[in-house]
Design a protein around this motif. Sequence first.
Motif, PDB file in Angstrom:
ATOM      1  N   LYS A   9       0.830  -1.210   0.000  1.00  0.00           N
ATOM      2  CA  LYS A   9       0.000   0.000   0.000  1.00  0.00           C
ATOM      3  C   LYS A   9       0.863   1.258   0.000  1.00  0.00           C
ATOM      4  CE  LYS A   9      -3.966  -2.108   2.248  1.00  0.00           C
ATOM      5  NZ  LYS A   9      -4.735  -2.231   3.484  1.00  0.00           N
ATOM      6  N   ILE A  10       1.910   1.262   0.800  1.00  0.00           N
ATOM      7  CA  ILE A  10       2.796   2.429   0.859  1.00  0.00           C
ATOM      8  C   ILE A  10       3.478   2.634  -0.488  1.00  0.00           C
ATOM      9  CG2 ILE A  10       4.930   3.321   1.884  1.00  0.00           C
ATOM     10  CD1 ILE A  10       4.011   1.960   4.521  1.00  0.00           C
ATOM     11  N   CYS A  11       3.969   1.564  -1.082  1.00  0.00           N
ATOM     12  CA  CYS A  11       4.642   1.664  -2.382  1.00  0.00           C
ATOM     13  C   CYS A  11       3.685   2.194  -3.446  1.00  0.00           C
ATOM     14  CB  CYS A  11       5.196   0.299  -2.792  1.00  0.00           C
ATOM     15  SG  CYS A  11       6.124   0.343  -4.336  1.00  0.00           S
ATOM     16  N   LEU A  27      11.869   2.721  -5.213  1.00  0.00           N
ATOM     17  CA  LEU A  27      12.565   1.505  -5.618  1.00  0.00           C
ATOM     18  C   LEU A  27      11.995   0.316  -4.844  1.00  0.00           C
ATOM     19  CD1 LEU A  27      16.143   3.051  -5.412  1.00  0.00           C
ATOM     20  CD2 LEU A  27      14.795   2.668  -7.482  1.00  0.00           C
ATOM     21  N   PRO A  28      10.975  -0.367  -5.379  1.00  0.00           N
ATOM     22  CA  PRO A  28      10.395  -1.504  -4.675  1.00  0.00           C
ATOM     23  C   PRO A  28      11.423  -2.632  -4.513  1.00  0.00           C
ATOM     24  CG  PRO A  28       8.993  -0.818  -6.506  1.00  0.00           C
ATOM     25  CD  PRO A  28      10.292  -0.097  -6.640  1.00  0.00           C
ATOM     26  N   VAL A  29      11.335  -3.343  -3.384  1.00  0.00           N
ATOM     27  CA  VAL A  29      12.203  -4.496  -3.137  1.00  0.00           C
ATOM     28  C   VAL A  29      11.371  -5.627  -2.561  1.00  0.00           C
ATOM     29  CG1 VAL A  29      14.308  -3.139  -2.805  1.00  0.00           C
ATOM     30  CG2 VAL A  29      12.903  -3.692  -0.827  1.00  0.00           C
ATOM     31  N   THR A  39      13.987  -4.437  -7.268  1.00  0.00           N
ATOM     32  CA  THR A  39      15.037  -5.395  -6.959  1.00  0.00           C
ATOM     33  C   THR A  39      14.456  -6.492  -6.085  1.00  0.00           C
ATOM     34  OG1 THR A  39      16.645  -3.593  -7.017  1.00  0.00           O
ATOM     35  CG2 THR A  39      17.355  -5.636  -5.974  1.00  0.00           C
ATOM     36  N   PHE A  40      14.795  -7.738  -6.394  1.00  0.00           N
ATOM     37  CA  PHE A  40      14.275  -8.848  -5.609  1.00  0.00           C
ATOM     38  C   PHE A  40      15.313  -9.947  -5.475  1.00  0.00           C
ATOM     39  CE2 PHE A  40      12.958  -9.383  -9.992  1.00  0.00           C
ATOM     40  CZ  PHE A  40      13.149 -10.726 -10.278  1.00  0.00           C
ATOM     41  N   VAL A  41      15.136 -10.738  -4.428  1.00  0.00           N
ATOM     42  CA  VAL A  41      15.999 -11.885  -4.156  1.00  0.00           C
ATOM     43  C   VAL A  41      15.122 -13.120  -4.119  1.00  0.00           C
ATOM     44  CG1 VAL A  41      17.475 -12.994  -2.440  1.00  0.00           C
ATOM     45  CG2 VAL A  41      17.755 -10.566  -2.916  1.00  0.00           C
TER      46      VAL A  41
END
Length: 177
Positions: A9-11, A27-29, A39-41
């Motif tokens: 929600k914040i993003c 920059l979403p993660v 960026t994701f792991v």
Amino acid sequence: GVDDDLGQKICTRLRRPMKASESLEVLPVSGEAALSHGTFVLDRAVYRAQDRRTTAFGEFSATSAAEAPGFAINAAAAFSAGLRLGLQAKHMVRTLSGYHGAPGRFEWVGDTGPIIFIDDTYASTPRAAEASVNAAWDVFWVGSHKGVEAALQDRRVNGSVRETYLVTADGDYRNVD
């Protein structure tokens, strides 16, 4: 971080168009899912999705800290910030591979037969405690944070908590199940 409802929600709110005079880079993660932007792991490998392309930067499977709850999203956030600051991806991957965790954060402290003792002193929020419990099985939770104890009872965990104990101010403990 977009791995929970509040983060999403914040993003979403931050990415809405603003006044022409304002600009905000978001920059979403994620440490749990592939993203179309950010960026994701996943499986101890770090990726960046941007402009309809996903780039794999490498994996950091050599680190024991990768087992700790929250490590993946923290690694994604650190990697994203590092890229934004112009750091080289290969150096960041090497650094993540050498990271062995912080004392008191899902730290192995010993074992006796099939019982493993983990110190997660800093799991002092409901989300951190939930992540810690869900990273293990057949758990006897010993804690000192009343709010976390209540949250563990109220929130969904994977059913692995067998018993919960609260350490009191005088060093005593009591079963809170």
